[in-house]
Write a protein that holds these residues in place. Structure first.
Motif, short mmCIF file in Angstrom:
data_model
loop_
_atom_site.label_atom_id
_atom_site.label_comp_id
_atom_site.label_asym_id
_atom_site.label_seq_id
_atom_site.Cartn_x
_atom_site.Cartn_y
_atom_site.Cartn_z
N GLY A 60 -16.65 2.46 -9.47
CA GLY A 60 -16.95 2.47 -10.91
C GLY A 60 -17.28 1.06 -11.35
N SER A 61 -17.27 0.83 -12.66
CA SER A 61 -17.52 -0.50 -13.21
C SER A 61 -16.22 -1.06 -13.74
N PHE A 62 -16.07 -2.38 -13.67
CA PHE A 62 -14.83 -3.02 -14.11
C PHE A 62 -14.78 -3.07 -15.63
N GLN A 63 -13.81 -2.35 -16.20
CA GLN A 63 -13.61 -2.30 -17.65
C GLN A 63 -12.15 -2.67 -17.94
N PRO A 64 -11.87 -3.94 -18.25
CA PRO A 64 -10.48 -4.38 -18.45
C PRO A 64 -9.72 -3.56 -19.48
N GLY A 65 -10.42 -3.04 -20.50
CA GLY A 65 -9.74 -2.31 -21.56
C GLY A 65 -9.05 -1.03 -21.12
#
Length: 311
Positions: A205-210
């Motif tokens: 996936g993509s890195f999404q800190p939230g």
């Protein structure tokens, strides 16, 4: 309101100079913190600076730094003497070179800072340096004195400002051979790698800190809420790691689990964001909420010291 600058000085690229201010890019002030208390009285513990031999308390003005030569011998260095170690990087970040970001080993990264123009002058020079770094897709390497030490700093363009990351010196990075040399050399079959690759593809996936939640912080909020409510704290069973006997079978079962997760995304609970954690957090109004008014509210609701409850 922006926090106070950790450092103020000048940024220089050859003959182009501008005044800048450096601010911490991260903060841990919203995390729950604890004080040390006297179990018998409930009072906070106070630390005093005392002479190791006499046991008497020493005033701050009588304390100097000392370099240990041997067991009982120290070389004293005063604050004035340290200030006389006049490095240009004390007041100026001189850009020495430009490198590719991929060339910086992650082990050398320490902490990030935001840099912006200081005051109303120098914005044009700052913009020239920033946009040069951005368009060249390079990282600018310079030096600055911060916390009484000279650091290497890597500068990158970010929005309208710069982000600078302090870097370690080579002598601060440990040799990996000390830790990796005794790892056994094992033969991995292509079938095992195929199964492992499939798991990675299903979970990519993509890195999404939230979407990441600090589970320990949430558990602390729950623990403190329970103690404030006078509830008995029950220890939870600790997770136990399973002993993998058949690696191939474990990989197959993992692939099956990953496939089921991808086939039924609607069944998965949406990831919680860091600001919306435990249900008790809103009621408790702890620092994790990030509001000073919340801390004040918590202080007003706190029971009197004489009514302390213990688990």
């Amino acid at each position: 309101m922006a926090p106070r600058a950790n450092w103020k000085g000048f940024l220089r690229l050859s003959l182009v100079t501008c005044p800048i201010a450096l601010y911490p890019a991260t903060s841990e002030s919203e995390k729950i913190s604890f004080n040390q208390l006297n179990r018998k009285t409930g009072h906070r513990i106070k630390y005093s600076k005392v002479d190791a031999d006499t046991g008497q308390e020493v005033a701050n003005e009588d304390i100097v730094k000392g370099y240990k030569v041997d067991t009982d011998t120290f070389i004293e260095v005063t604050k004035e003497e340290l200030e006389n170690v006049a490095l240009e990087s004390t007041r100026t970040i001189e850009i020495d070179e430009f490198v590719d970001r991929t060339e910086i080993d992650p082990r050398y990264l320490i902490r990030p800072y935001y840099l912006r123009p200081d005051g109303q002058v120098g914005h044009d020079a700052f913009a020239v340096i920033r946009e040069t770094i951005r368009e060249m897709e390079k990282v600018a390497i310079g030096r600055l004195v911060l916390t009484s030490r000279e650091h290497i700093i890597a500068l990158e363009a970010m929005d309208k400002g710069l982000i600078g990351t302090l870097l370690r010196y080579p002598y601060e990075v440990r040799d990996p051979a000390e830790y990796f040399d005794d790892i056994q050399d094992v033969k991995i079959t292509e079938d095992m790698l195929d199964l492992a690759r499939h798991i990675v593809e299903q979970k990519s996936g993509s890195f999404q800190p939230g979407k990441f939640e600090d589970h320990y912080e949430t558990a602390l909020v729950e623990l403190i809420n329970q103690k404030r409510a006078g509830k008995t704290i029950q220890p939870k069973e600790r997770p136990r790691g399973e002993n993998v006997v058949d690696l191939m079978e474990a990989l197959r079962r993992s692939v099956g689990g990953a496939d089921r997760e991808q086939a039924a995304p609607a069944a998965k609970k949406p990831a919680k964001k860091g600001k919306k954690t435990a249900a008790g957090q809103k009621e408790m109004l702890m620092p994790i909420a990030g509001k000073k008014t919340a801390k004040e509210a918590a202080a007003k609701k706190a029971p009197a010291r004489s009514q302390r409850k213990s688990a």
